[in-house]
Design a protein around this motif. Sequence first.
Motif, PDB file in Angstrom:
ATOM      1  N   GLY A 106       0.810  -1.215   0.000  1.00 24.93           N
ATOM      2  CA  GLY A 106       0.000   0.000   0.000  1.00 24.93           C
ATOM      3  C   GLY A 106       0.842   1.263   0.000  1.00 24.93           C
ATOM      4  N   ALA A 107       1.949   1.222   0.723  1.00 27.03           N
ATOM      5  CA  ALA A 107       2.808   2.406   0.822  1.00 27.03           C
ATOM      6  C   ALA A 107       3.630   2.636  -0.446  1.00 27.03           C
ATOM      7  CB  ALA A 107       3.739   2.268   2.023  1.00 27.03           C
ATOM      8  N   HIS A 108       3.964   1.555  -1.157  1.00 19.71           N
ATOM      9  CA  HIS A 108       4.877   1.697  -2.286  1.00 19.71           C
ATOM     10  C   HIS A 108       4.272   1.321  -3.636  1.00 19.71           C
ATOM     11  CE1 HIS A 108       8.036   2.395   0.615  1.00 19.71           C
ATOM     12  NE2 HIS A 108       7.683   1.282   1.239  1.00 19.71           N
ATOM     13  N   GLY A 109       3.350   0.371  -3.658  1.00 17.66           N
ATOM     14  CA  GLY A 109       2.861  -0.140  -4.931  1.00 17.66           C
ATOM     15  C   GLY A 109       1.579   0.488  -5.443  1.00 17.66           C
ATOM     16  N   LEU A 110       0.865   1.177  -4.588  1.00 17.13           N
ATOM     17  CA  LEU A 110      -0.439   1.717  -4.998  1.00 17.13           C
ATOM     18  C   LEU A 110      -0.396   3.186  -5.410  1.00 17.13           C
ATOM     19  CD1 LEU A 110      -2.829   0.162  -2.326  1.00 17.13           C
ATOM     20  CD2 LEU A 110      -2.546  -0.525  -4.709  1.00 17.13           C
ATOM     21  N   LYS A 111       0.715   3.852  -5.154  1.00 19.69           N
ATOM     22  CA  LYS A 111       0.784   5.303  -5.385  1.00 19.69           C
ATOM     23  C   LYS A 111       0.422   5.708  -6.804  1.00 19.69           C
ATOM     24  CE  LYS A 111       4.396   6.129  -2.015  1.00 19.69           C
ATOM     25  NZ  LYS A 111       5.804   6.440  -1.848  1.00 19.69           N
ATOM     26  N   ASN A 112       0.794   4.898  -7.774  1.00 18.89           N
ATOM     27  CA  ASN A 112       0.621   5.292  -9.173  1.00 18.89           C
ATOM     28  C   ASN A 112      -0.786   5.110  -9.718  1.00 18.89           C
ATOM     29  OD1 ASN A 112       3.312   6.014  -9.307  1.00 18.89           O
ATOM     30  ND2 ASN A 112       3.953   3.976  -9.942  1.00 18.89           N
ATOM     31  N   PHE A 113      -1.609   4.290  -9.063  1.00 18.32           N
ATOM     32  CA  PHE A 113      -2.933   4.072  -9.658  1.00 18.32           C
ATOM     33  C   PHE A 113      -4.103   4.204  -8.700  1.00 18.32           C
ATOM     34  CE2 PHE A 113      -1.854  -0.266  -8.370  1.00 18.32           C
ATOM     35  CZ  PHE A 113      -3.048  -0.756  -7.899  1.00 18.32           C
ATOM     36  N   ALA A 114      -3.866   4.302  -7.417  1.00 24.75           N
ATOM     37  CA  ALA A 114      -4.978   4.403  -6.462  1.00 24.75           C
ATOM     38  C   ALA A 114      -5.339   5.861  -6.213  1.00 24.75           C
ATOM     39  CB  ALA A 114      -4.603   3.722  -5.155  1.00 24.75           C
ATOM     40  N   THR A 115      -6.628   6.085  -6.021  1.00 24.64           N
ATOM     41  CA  THR A 115      -7.102   7.427  -5.668  1.00 24.64           C
ATOM     42  C   THR A 115      -6.813   7.669  -4.182  1.00 24.64           C
ATOM     43  OG1 THR A 115      -9.294   6.685  -4.962  1.00 24.64           O
ATOM     44  CG2 THR A 115      -8.999   7.175  -7.331  1.00 24.64           C
ATOM     45  N   PRO A 116      -6.880   8.920  -3.746  1.00 23.47           N
ATOM     46  CA  PRO A 116      -6.703   9.181  -2.306  1.00 23.47           C
ATOM     47  C   PRO A 116      -7.705   8.408  -1.444  1.00 23.47           C
ATOM     48  CG  PRO A 116      -6.497  11.226  -3.526  1.00 23.47           C
ATOM     49  CD  PRO A 116      -6.930  10.166  -4.518  1.00 23.47           C
ATOM     50  N   GLU A 117      -8.952   8.280  -1.933  1.00 23.64           N
ATOM     51  CA  GLU A 117      -9.958   7.524  -1.188  1.00 23.64           C
ATOM     52  C   GLU A 117      -9.552   6.053  -1.077  1.00 23.64           C
ATOM     53  OE1 GLU A 117     -14.785   7.011  -1.151  1.00 23.64           O
ATOM     54  OE2 GLU A 117     -13.788   6.914  -3.103  1.00 23.64           O
ATOM     55  N   GLN A 118      -9.072   5.476  -2.164  1.00 24.04           N
ATOM     56  CA  GLN A 118      -8.641   4.079  -2.151  1.00 24.04           C
ATOM     57  C   GLN A 118      -7.436   3.879  -1.234  1.00 24.04           C
ATOM     58  OE1 GLN A 118      -8.253   3.832  -6.435  1.00 24.04           O
ATOM     59  NE2 GLN A 118      -9.863   2.266  -6.509  1.00 24.04           N
ATOM     60  N   LEU A 119      -6.504   4.828  -1.243  1.00 27.33           N
ATOM     61  CA  LEU A 119      -5.350   4.726  -0.343  1.00 27.33           C
ATOM     62  C   LEU A 119      -5.780   4.780   1.117  1.00 27.33           C
ATOM     63  CD1 LEU A 119      -2.722   6.929  -2.223  1.00 27.33           C
ATOM     64  CD2 LEU A 119      -2.717   4.431  -1.985  1.00 27.33           C
ATOM     65  N   LEU A 120      -6.807   5.575   1.392  1.00 30.72           N
ATOM     66  CA  LEU A 120      -7.347   5.639   2.749  1.00 30.72           C
ATOM     67  C   LEU A 120      -7.975   4.305   3.147  1.00 30.72           C
ATOM     68  CD1 LEU A 120      -7.859   7.344   5.277  1.00 30.72           C
ATOM     69  CD2 LEU A 120      -9.976   8.130   4.216  1.00 30.72           C
TER      70      LEU A 120
ATOM     71  N   THR B  19      -6.674   2.060   6.254  1.00 33.34           N
ATOM     72  CA  THR B  19      -7.592   1.622   7.307  1.00 33.34           C
ATOM     73  C   THR B  19      -7.563   0.109   7.455  1.00 33.34           C
ATOM     74  OG1 THR B  19      -9.020   3.535   6.949  1.00 33.34           O
ATOM     75  CG2 THR B  19     -10.003   1.636   8.078  1.00 33.34           C
ATOM     76  N   ALA B  20      -7.627  -0.598   6.330  1.00 27.77           N
ATOM     77  CA  ALA B  20      -7.592  -2.069   6.369  1.00 27.77           C
ATOM     78  C   ALA B  20      -6.307  -2.556   7.029  1.00 27.77           C
ATOM     79  CB  ALA B  20      -7.717  -2.636   4.954  1.00 27.77           C
ATOM     80  N   THR B  21      -5.192  -1.945   6.672  1.00 25.32           N
ATOM     81  CA  THR B  21      -3.904  -2.384   7.218  1.00 25.32           C
ATOM     82  C   THR B  21      -3.804  -2.097   8.710  1.00 25.32           C
ATOM     83  OG1 THR B  21      -2.872  -2.083   5.058  1.00 25.32           O
ATOM     84  CG2 THR B  21      -1.398  -2.192   6.957  1.00 25.32           C
TER      85      THR B  21
ATOM     86  N   SER C 158     -12.522  -6.879   2.376  1.00 26.03           N
ATOM     87  CA  SER C 158     -13.423  -6.087   1.531  1.00 26.03           C
ATOM     88  C   SER C 158     -12.809  -4.727   1.193  1.00 26.03           C
ATOM     89  CB  SER C 158     -14.792  -5.914   2.202  1.00 26.03           C
ATOM     90  OG  SER C 158     -14.685  -5.196   3.413  1.00 26.03           O
ATOM     91  N   LEU C 159     -12.127  -4.110   2.149  1.00 29.81           N
ATOM     92  CA  LEU C 159     -11.470  -2.824   1.863  1.00 29.81           C
ATOM     93  C   LEU C 159     -10.328  -2.998   0.874  1.00 29.81           C
ATOM     94  CD1 LEU C 159     -11.433  -1.164   5.411  1.00 29.81           C
ATOM     95  CD2 LEU C 159     -12.850  -0.540   3.445  1.00 29.81           C
ATOM     96  N   TYR C 160      -9.537  -4.057   1.036  1.00 33.42           N
ATOM     97  CA  TYR C 160      -8.449  -4.315   0.087  1.00 33.42           C
ATOM     98  C   TYR C 160      -9.001  -4.553  -1.318  1.00 33.42           C
ATOM     99  CZ  TYR C 160      -5.037  -4.911   3.917  1.00 33.42           C
ATOM    100  OH  TYR C 160      -4.213  -4.719   4.985  1.00 33.42           O
ATOM    101  N   MET C 161     -10.069  -5.340  -1.414  1.00 35.64           N
ATOM    102  CA  MET C 161     -10.634  -5.648  -2.734  1.00 35.64           C
ATOM    103  C   MET C 161     -11.212  -4.404  -3.402  1.00 35.64           C
ATOM    104  SD  MET C 161     -12.220  -9.502  -2.384  1.00 35.64           S
ATOM    105  CE  MET C 161     -13.395  -9.100  -1.115  1.00 35.64           C
ATOM    106  N   MET C 162     -11.868  -3.553  -2.632  1.00 30.27           N
ATOM    107  CA  MET C 162     -12.403  -2.315  -3.212  1.00 30.27           C
ATOM    108  C   MET C 162     -11.270  -1.414  -3.681  1.00 30.27           C
ATOM    109  SD  MET C 162     -15.820  -1.300  -1.005  1.00 30.27           S
ATOM    110  CE  MET C 162     -14.854  -0.344   0.117  1.00 30.27           C
ATOM    111  N   THR C 163     -10.198  -1.365  -2.921  1.00 32.09           N
ATOM    112  CA  THR C 163      -9.056  -0.545  -3.312  1.00 32.09           C
ATOM    113  C   THR C 163      -8.478  -1.021  -4.638  1.00 32.09           C
ATOM    114  OG1 THR C 163      -8.499  -0.112  -1.001  1.00 32.09           O
ATOM    115  CG2 THR C 163      -6.766   0.270  -2.615  1.00 32.09           C
ATOM    116  N   LEU C 164      -8.488  -2.332  -4.837  1.00 26.86           N
ATOM    117  CA  LEU C 164      -7.927  -2.889  -6.068  1.00 26.86           C
ATOM    118  C   LEU C 164      -8.894  -2.832  -7.245  1.00 26.86           C
ATOM    119  CD1 LEU C 164      -6.016  -5.902  -4.514  1.00 26.86           C
ATOM    120  CD2 LEU C 164      -5.063  -3.725  -5.339  1.00 26.86           C
TER     121      LEU C 164
END
Length: 131
Positions: A30-44, A48-50, A92-98
């Motif tokens: 989440g800290a390194h691999g999602l920066k390029n494609f996740a929205t701020p809401e998805q990162l949140l 939270t899930a983590t 569920s939060l991880y899956m929505m983020t992805l």
Amino acid sequence: TVQISRYIIIMWIGIAALNLAFAVMLGAFGAHGLKNFATPEQLLWWHTATQYFFYHALGLLVLAVLKLSTPAFPIQQPFLLLQSGIILFCGSLYMMTLGLPKFLGAITPVGGALMIFGWLALAWHAMKFTK
């Protein structure tokens, strides 16, 4: 039966350790691999899930160590509730983020409720155990 019950306790410690390892891996992703494609809401959502994954995985470890130190204390119900809550809430939060459908968010509160019930079950067993 002492050997079997000790084996089960060690298995619970192993399950807790695996949960913690997965929490570290998912947190790093989440800290390194999602920066390029996740929205701020998805990162949140991921954050939270983590966080909840870590808290409750540590709770699983505490339960297993409690059982090791106090074999008569019943931890199976709280352990299973917490583990189920981790899977549903965090999953569920991880899956929505992805990018999976947001209707999975309807599962999130069920997982949260299972976590709450796990802690309440622990409190109940603790109060009964002291009598």
